[in-house]
Structure formats: structure tokens, C-alpha cells
Design a protein around this motif. Structure first.
Motif, PDB file in Angstrom:
ATOM      1  N   LYS A   4      82.747 169.611   7.405  1.00 28.23           N
ATOM      2  CA  LYS A   4      83.312 169.446   8.876  1.00 28.23           C
ATOM      3  C   LYS A   4      83.585 168.014   9.329  1.00 28.23           C
ATOM      4  N   ARG A   5      84.577 167.844   9.992  1.00 27.30           N
ATOM      5  CA  ARG A   5      84.855 166.389  10.405  1.00 27.30           C
ATOM      6  C   ARG A   5      83.545 165.884  11.257  1.00 27.30           C
ATOM      7  N   GLY A   6      83.434 164.746  11.462  1.00 30.86           N
ATOM      8  CA  GLY A   6      82.447 164.239  12.739  1.00 30.86           C
ATOM      9  C   GLY A   6      83.018 164.294  14.077  1.00 30.86           C
ATOM     10  N   LYS A   7      82.111 164.125  14.895  1.00 26.97           N
ATOM     11  CA  LYS A   7      82.462 164.111  16.263  1.00 26.97           C
ATOM     12  C   LYS A   7      82.831 162.773  16.978  1.00 26.97           C
ATOM     13  N   LEU A   8      83.401 162.690  17.896  1.00 23.33           N
ATOM     14  CA  LEU A   8      83.643 161.347  18.639  1.00 23.33           C
ATOM     15  C   LEU A   8      82.913 161.627  20.122  1.00 23.33           C
ATOM     16  N   ILE A   9      81.852 161.144  20.113  1.00 25.95           N
ATOM     17  CA  ILE A   9      80.903 161.405  21.568  1.00 25.95           C
ATOM     18  C   ILE A   9      80.875 160.048  22.279  1.00 25.95           C
ATOM     19  N   VAL A  10      81.315 159.891  23.586  1.00 27.93           N
ATOM     20  CA  VAL A  10      81.310 158.767  24.516  1.00 27.93           C
ATOM     21  C   VAL A  10      80.418 159.161  25.702  1.00 27.93           C
ATOM     22  N   PHE A  11      79.797 157.993  25.937  1.00 29.12           N
ATOM     23  CA  PHE A  11      79.183 157.750  27.223  1.00 29.12           C
ATOM     24  C   PHE A  11      79.461 156.743  27.975  1.00 29.12           C
ATOM     25  N   GLU A  12      79.726 157.194  29.251  1.00 24.31           N
ATOM     26  CA  GLU A  12      80.333 156.259  30.374  1.00 24.31           C
ATOM     27  C   GLU A  12      79.369 156.470  31.616  1.00 24.31           C
ATOM     28  N   GLY A  13      79.658 155.427  32.497  1.00 23.37           N
ATOM     29  CA  GLY A  13      78.887 155.501  33.799  1.00 23.37           C
ATOM     30  C   GLY A  13      79.007 153.923  34.285  1.00 23.37           C
ATOM     31  N   LEU A  14      78.392 153.932  35.491  1.00 25.55           N
ATOM     32  CA  LEU A  14      78.380 152.370  36.010  1.00 25.55           C
ATOM     33  C   LEU A  14      77.117 151.918  35.231  1.00 25.55           C
ATOM     34  N   ASP A  15      77.194 150.417  35.475  1.00 25.20           N
ATOM     35  CA  ASP A  15      75.878 149.852  35.155  1.00 25.20           C
ATOM     36  C   ASP A  15      74.560 150.209  35.617  1.00 25.20           C
ATOM     37  N   ARG A  16      73.466 150.250  34.942  1.00 28.32           N
ATOM     38  CA  ARG A  16      72.298 150.681  35.480  1.00 28.32           C
ATOM     39  C   ARG A  16      72.161 152.461  35.687  1.00 28.32           C
ATOM     40  N   SER A  17      73.244 153.042  35.160  1.00 28.68           N
ATOM     41  CA  SER A  17      73.202 154.724  35.169  1.00 28.68           C
ATOM     42  C   SER A  17      72.313 155.218  34.021  1.00 28.68           C
ATOM     43  N   GLY A  18      71.850 154.268  33.252  1.00 22.14           N
ATOM     44  CA  GLY A  18      70.906 154.871  32.356  1.00 22.14           C
ATOM     45  C   GLY A  18      71.503 155.260  30.855  1.00 22.14           C
ATOM     46  N   LYS A  19      72.669 154.854  30.830  1.00 15.53           N
ATOM     47  CA  LYS A  19      73.706 155.244  29.760  1.00 15.53           C
ATOM     48  C   LYS A  19      73.486 154.703  28.424  1.00 15.53           C
ATOM     49  N   SER A  20      72.809 153.398  28.251  1.00 15.77           N
ATOM     50  CA  SER A  20      72.435 152.944  26.987  1.00 15.77           C
ATOM     51  C   SER A  20      71.192 153.634  26.620  1.00 15.77           C
ATOM     52  N   THR A  21      70.154 154.031  27.610  1.00 18.30           N
ATOM     53  CA  THR A  21      69.113 154.604  27.098  1.00 18.30           C
ATOM     54  C   THR A  21      69.557 156.070  26.451  1.00 18.30           C
ATOM     55  N   GLN A  22      70.209 156.775  27.320  1.00 24.35           N
ATOM     56  CA  GLN A  22      70.617 158.378  26.917  1.00 24.35           C
ATOM     57  C   GLN A  22      71.359 158.077  25.533  1.00 24.35           C
ATOM     58  N   CYS A  23      72.294 157.061  25.536  1.00 25.57           N
ATOM     59  CA  CYS A  23      72.936 157.118  24.206  1.00 25.57           C
ATOM     60  C   CYS A  23      72.215 157.054  22.883  1.00 25.57           C
ATOM     61  N   ALA A  24      71.043 155.964  23.257  1.00 23.15           N
ATOM     62  CA  ALA A  24      70.303 155.585  22.030  1.00 23.15           C
ATOM     63  C   ALA A  24      69.476 156.960  21.797  1.00 23.15           C
ATOM     64  N   ARG A  25      68.975 157.773  22.872  1.00 26.67           N
ATOM     65  CA  ARG A  25      68.284 158.810  22.639  1.00 26.67           C
ATOM     66  C   ARG A  25      69.244 159.972  21.822  1.00 26.67           C
ATOM     67  N   LEU A  26      70.299 160.170  22.423  1.00 29.90           N
ATOM     68  CA  LEU A  26      71.228 161.160  21.622  1.00 29.90           C
ATOM     69  C   LEU A  26      71.359 160.935  20.007  1.00 29.90           C
ATOM     70  N   VAL A  27      71.550 159.479  19.881  1.00 38.14           N
ATOM     71  CA  VAL A  27      71.814 159.156  18.451  1.00 38.14           C
ATOM     72  C   VAL A  27      70.476 159.354  17.843  1.00 38.14           C
ATOM     73  N   GLU A  28      69.216 159.318  18.203  1.00 38.57           N
ATOM     74  CA  GLU A  28      68.264 159.848  17.563  1.00 38.57           C
ATOM     75  C   GLU A  28      67.916 161.030  17.309  1.00 38.57           C
ATOM     76  N   TYR A  29      68.197 161.861  18.479  1.00 33.23           N
ATOM     77  CA  TYR A  29      68.268 163.235  18.332  1.00 33.23           C
ATOM     78  C   TYR A  29      69.196 164.067  17.396  1.00 33.23           C
ATOM     79  N   LEU A  30      70.406 163.418  17.195  1.00 33.35           N
ATOM     80  CA  LEU A  30      71.321 163.978  16.246  1.00 33.35           C
ATOM     81  C   LEU A  30      71.081 163.560  15.033  1.00 33.35           C
ATOM     82  N   ARG A  31      70.412 162.414  14.990  1.00 36.14           N
ATOM     83  CA  ARG A  31      70.023 162.023  13.445  1.00 36.14           C
ATOM     84  C   ARG A  31      68.769 162.861  13.069  1.00 36.14           C
ATOM     85  N   GLN A  32      67.987 163.333  13.964  1.00 34.67           N
ATOM     86  CA  GLN A  32      66.655 164.213  13.400  1.00 34.67           C
ATOM     87  C   GLN A  32      67.247 165.703  13.284  1.00 34.67           C
ATOM     88  N   ASN A  33      68.094 166.112  14.328  1.00 34.58           N
ATOM     89  CA  ASN A  33      68.513 167.580  14.459  1.00 34.58           C
ATOM     90  C   ASN A  33      69.662 167.933  13.773  1.00 34.58           C
TER      91      ASN A  33
END
Ligand code: DGP
Ligand code: NA
Ligand code: NA
Length: 214
Positions: A4-33
């Protein structure tokens, strides 16, 4: 069966929307699951020579004409376009913290009459299309409650208000409306994380079932 091809998943939002935190958590989640390799990128990528020019501009230690910095941000994405495409073709999922949506709205928010949203879109045309853009939506009060903005160039209330309005315009635009999923980022971290995982699960299924060509 072909990989299967990989997917391109993008996070967007204002500064201080928690974007970087959620981005890192999703990466971790996908790596594990997940069943694929995951590559984590962020834009601007401040490590390249163009990225360093952008960093100096954001820090306020250099000035750039509005169109010039817009094109540098765009070039910084194009520098990695091939990398993203090969990763996806090779079965690696790519998760990106900010993409061309930020590219368009932050520039258009400057209110330079010759730099409207339509103009801003042009240099971004042809970049790899996201399978999903998770827009972390937060209102001004909730963002303010998370502590003040930093000292970078765009981290000011009036600028952020205009950016939020322009994100709103992009969300209903013909070219983006099918790609963007709005997530209520005012909720606590774990709740937002669950919403993100569910939206990504649906998007991945859609791609794998052949519903969503690249
Ligand atoms: P970050 O590293 O995610 O905090 O982003 C740095 C700042 O740059 C942030 O205020 C958003 C802004 N930004 C991100 N991408 C672009 C872009 O392509 N163009 C413009 N003008 N600003 C951008
Ligand atoms: Na920032
Ligand atoms: Na961030």
C-alpha cells in the motif's frame, strides 16, 4: 498484493493550537499501531539554507519583502516535495506539521493588496496533495489561556485573528473542502488525540479502499 502507498497527513492551526503536540502524538501512535513506517516533517524546515533565511525573518533579525518571503516559504516546501513523494510511493506515511494552508493564510493575513489568497495559492500548486488535513481549531480565548504567544513575527493577536478568518475561507474553498477535517482543539489533549486518531483512521480506510487516488 502490492504494498500500500503511504499517506500524507497534515496538521494545521493557529500558533498555540496544540498542533505540534498532536502531530508528535499521532506519529508515535502510528509508529506503534500502524503497519507502515512513519516520517515526521515540519514546515518551515529551518535546517535548509532557505529554512535559515525563513528562521531569521521570523526571529526578526532580517527583513524580506512580503512576496519574497512568501516564495521562500513555498520553496522550502518544494525542497521536500520529492522526498515526500518517494516516501509515500515506497509505503511510508508522512505526517507534516503545517503545509501550504499556512503558506497561503499567513501571507494573505498581511493585508498587502497585491498578496491576496488567490495570488498566494499559485506557487503551492502541484505540491503533493494531503490525504487529510487536520485543522486544529481553537478560539482566541482558549489560545490566550494557554499562555502568551512567543516573540516571533506573527505571534500577535490581530495577526492571529486574521489568520483564523482566512483558514475559515480556505476550509470552504472548492480545492480544499474535501481534504480538511476540523478538530475542536479547545478540548483536553487526550480528547483531541482521540478525535485525531479517528479522523485519520477514516482517511486511511478511504485511501486503501481505492476511494481516494493521490
Ligand atoms: P511554527 O514553526 O509552526 O511555529 O511556524 C512558524 C511561523 O511561521 C508561524 O507563525 C506560522 C508561520 N508560517 C508557517 N508556514 C508559513 C508559510 O508558508 N508562509 C508564511 N507567511 N508563514 C508561515
Ligand atoms: Na509558532
Ligand atoms: Na508549533
Amino acid at each position: 498484493m502490492a504494498t500500500k502507498r503511504g499517506k500524507l497527513i497534515v496538521f494545521e492551526g493557529l500558533d498555540r493550537s496544540g498542533k505540534s503536540t498532536q502531530c508528535a502524538r499521532l506519529v508515535e501512535y502510528l509508529r506503534q499501531n500502524g503497519s507502515t513506517d512513519v516520517k515526521h516533517l515540519r514546515f518551515p524546515d529551518r535546517t535548509t539554507p532557505i529554512g535559515q533565511m525563513i528562521n531569521n525573518y521570523l526571529a526578526g533579525s532580517s527583513q524580506q519583502e512580503d512576496h519574497v518571503i512568501h516564495l521562500l516559504f513555498s520553496a522550502n516546501r518544494w525542497e521536500l516535495a520529492q522526498t515526500i513523494e518517494s516516501a509515500i510511493a515506497g509505503g511510508t506515511t508522512v505526517v507534516v506539521d503545517r503545509y501550504y494552508y499556512s503558506g497561503c493564510v499567513y501571507s494573505a493575513a498581511k493585508q498587502n493588496p497585491s498578496l491576496d489568497l488567490a495570488w498566494c495559492r499559485h506557487p503551492e500548486i502541484g505540491l503533493p496533495r494531503p490525504d487529510i488535513c487536520l485543522f486544529l481549531d481553537i478560539n482566541a480565548e482558549d489560545a490566550a489561556n494557554r499562555g502568551g504567544y512567543g516573540n516571533e513575527r506573527y505571534e500577535k493577536q490581530d495577526m492571529q485573528d486574521r489568520v483564523r478568518g482566512l483558514f475559515g475561507e480556505m476550509r470552504i474553498h472548492e480545492d480544499e473542502k474535501d481534504d480538511i477535517v476540523v478538530i475542536d482543539a479547545g478540548k483536553d489533549i487526550e480528547t483531541v488525540e482521540k478525535c485525531v486518531q479517528e479522523a485519520v483512521r477514516v482517511a486511511i480506510e478511504r485511501v486503501d479502499s481505492g476511494d481516494r487516488p493521490l
